[in-house]
Scaffold this motif. Structure first.
Motif, short mmCIF file in Angstrom:
data_model
loop_
_atom_site.label_atom_id
_atom_site.label_comp_id
_atom_site.label_asym_id
_atom_site.label_seq_id
_atom_site.Cartn_x
_atom_site.Cartn_y
_atom_site.Cartn_z
N VAL A 93 116.38 37.09 -18.86
CA VAL A 93 116.05 38.34 -19.53
C VAL A 93 114.63 38.77 -19.22
N ILE A 147 115.79 39.64 -26.49
CA ILE A 147 116.96 40.50 -26.28
C ILE A 147 117.55 41.00 -27.59
N VAL A 207 118.69 40.59 -16.60
CA VAL A 207 118.61 41.81 -17.39
C VAL A 207 117.23 42.42 -17.23
N TYR A 259 113.93 33.49 -20.69
CA TYR A 259 113.05 34.65 -20.69
C TYR A 259 112.03 34.50 -19.57
N LEU A 275 122.02 33.77 -18.26
CA LEU A 275 121.26 35.00 -18.47
C LEU A 275 119.76 34.77 -18.30
#
Length: 566
Positions: free
Chosen positions: A470, A351, A384, A366, A468
């Motif tokens: 990603v 990111i 994301v 990830y 998060l």
């Protein structure tokens, strides 16, 4: 019902007495010793029966749909809302073809997981095969059960997270225990570890339990019995590097066609596809298949045909001399092949926010990191990315998280995500999609606690609590081939006509044109995401792997002809 206390419930809800009776009978006959079988004509009756049974967790909801149950999907949704952890399954009579469209639409928008035909008689094995697959899916969501491996460590330690993710992707039954919990401390005491180096891995399926402290991937592979010495004198017909869909496709077809095949994989089988919780558009799986299941089945298939697999070794360099290709691995060993298929795929792009990189494995993940999904219960999760992998991860995480927000830089998903997946995301009540937004920061103590988002149109920034995941694109795993095979400026391997139409370096060395998937070194082919111009789909990657084997045969025939001519 049997004498001992069964566990979770299998629920049949249908007004059609024939369907309800035959299904209940078959479930009780085959699964009654391990599950409570509950039946009813509607939500109230089912809930009453569950309450009478002690409110067990519901594993599967089988809802009738047909002439007697025209509102069956609505009834099933009501039952599912009360039991969100269950797998929702439409139950239909064979030949009720009018139910096809509403079923497929319900599956598309995420309101239904699967469909099955009601049993046609006693011991209907087709019905039971479907039920067994459904129960396996539910069980994999829950965890627990047999633990071939136990990991004791800090949940947010990146090393522990990496080990759990690798084991999960390879479909190894794994139990995880917090080192500071009562269970974790008891396990460490039993192992005689007063001050262990975490994470601790206990391998329990070998004749004698092996205990590893803060192990490397190589040490884990050796403890599993996977790190057999390689025969460095052998010359294989084909060496496949990378066990994603493209590599596995090449391995299956090569071994099945009699080629001596060696397959190298540095991590887990499946590549990026192996992290996908549900692939819905792969040919032959109308209700979807998890990436790890698809990949592991392909691995078993290749192994059964005779492929030799070597795990946890990374290819470090490739040298070609006199038509023979030598690959040096990170442990110093060298393998040889008459041909090579490079299918190393791509790694998730980072990111690029320094304060977030510090939380990798501790709130910033990830890829789908499927092993972390249960830990997201009650949390707000940000995903994301705008591709299919990000959409599939959002769907999967919504089963656990209180809320999932998909963050997309573009103003639309139509150009980057499959239509069925967009419709499913829009229909899920726990999923929100935010367009034209970027992650620019984050903070926390031991784990990530807040994420800073920037509106790309107004520049306004907001701070939200959450973790998060990603998935913002990928970078090809080709650094080890720099200067050896021709690559484009992004690192993807050039193949076929690209070698003659672009300023390729090294240049194509022969008078004949390169084959479709051939790289700048004759006899070395590339397949899947590692190749410039590849289609980012599992089916196309498998197809490229199969096509590469056809080209391998042609190259081997060329070598044989040249040898005969001399």
């Amino acid at each position: 019902m049997t004498g001992h206390e069964p566990g979770a419930a299998l629920v049949v809800v249908a007004r059609d007495a024939g369907v309800r009776t035959s299904t209940t009978r078959e479930l009780e006959r085959r699964y009654g010793s391990d599950y409570r079988v509950v039946a009813g004509t509607g939500p109230a009756e089912v809930q009453e029966a569950l309450s009478a049974a002690g409110d067990p967790p519901v594993a599967v909801l089988l809802g009738g749909l047909g002439e007697a149950d025209p509102d069956g999907l609505d009834v099933l949704r009501v039952c599912h809302a009360a039991n969100p952890g269950a797998v929702a399954v439409a139950l239909i009579r064979w030949g009720a073809f009018e139910t096809a469209r509403p079923i497929f639409e319900a599956i598309t928008v995420g309101q239904l997981d699967r469909w099955v035909y009601a049993p046609q008689g006693r011991a209907d094995e087709e019905f039971h095969r479907s039920v067994t697959e459904i129960l396996d899916e539910w069980s994999s969501r829950q965890g627990g059960g047999f633990e071939a491996v136990r990991v004791i460590g800090d949940r947010w330690d990146p090393h522990a997270q990496h080990l759990r993710d690798q084991l999960t992707r390879n479909r190894i039954p794994t139990g995880f225990y917090e080192a500071g919990s009562a269970e974790g401390r008891a396990l460490l005491d039993d192992m005689g570890l007063a001050e262990p180096r975490l994470p601790v891995v206990a391998v329990r399926f070998r004749p004698e339990q092996t205990v590893l402290q803060a192990p490397t991937d190589l040490e884990v592979a050796e403890a599993f019995g996977l790190f057999d010495p390689l025969d460095t004198t052998a010359v294989h017909d084909l060496v496949v590097v990378g066990a994603g869909p493209a590599g596995l496709g090449a391995s299956v077809y090569a071994a099945s066609e009699g080629l001596d095949t060696l397959h190298l994989e540095c991590e887990a089988v499946g590549g990026q596809a192996g992290t996908s919780s549900l692939i819905r558009n792969y040919l032959g799986f109308p209700t979807g298949v998890s990436g790890s299941r698809l990949a592991f089945s392909a691995y078993q298939q290749a192994w059964a045909f005779g492929t030799t697999f070597s795990f946890m070794r990374t290819a470090a360099s490739l040298v070609t001399e006199n038509g023979l290709h030598r690959i040096t691995l990170n442990d110093g060993s060298v393998v040889q092949g008459r041909t090579v298929v490079v299918a190393t795929g791509a790694a998730w792009r980072r990111i690029g926010v320094p304060e977030l990189e510090a939380f990798t494995g501790r709130g910033v993940f990830y890829g789908a990191a499927v092993s972390e999904a249960p830990a997201m219960a009650g949390r707000h999760v940000f995903v994301v990315g705008g591709g299919n992998s990000a959409g599939q991860a959002a769907v999967y995480l919504s089963r656990y998280a209180e809320k999932v927000t998909l963050l997309v830089r573009r103003a639309s998903l139509t150009e980057t995500m499959s239509d069925y997946l967009i419709r499913e995301l829009v229909a899920l009540p726990r999923v929100e999609i935010r367009y034209r937004v970027q992650v620019v920061g984050g903070s926390g103590s031991d784990v990530l606690e807040t994420v800073v988002l920037r509106d790309l149109d107004t520049g306004a920034e907001t701070e939200d609590a959450g973790m998060l995941f990603v998935m913002i694109g990928s970078e090809p795993r080709t650094d080890w081939l720099a200067g050896t095979l021709a690559r484009n400026r992004w690192g993807f391997l050039l193949t076929g006509s690209s070698l003659t139409t672009e300023d390729a370096s090294p240049a194509w060395p022969l008078d004949r044109p390169p084959a479709l998937l051939e790289t700048s070194t004759p006899g070395v082919f590339a397949a899947g995401d590692v190749r410039q111009g590849s289609v980012k789909r599992v089916a196309s990657a498998v197809g490229e792997g199969a096509l590469a084997v056809t080209l391998v045969h042609a190259h081997l025939a060329e070598l044989s002809g040249a040898a005969a001519g001399t």
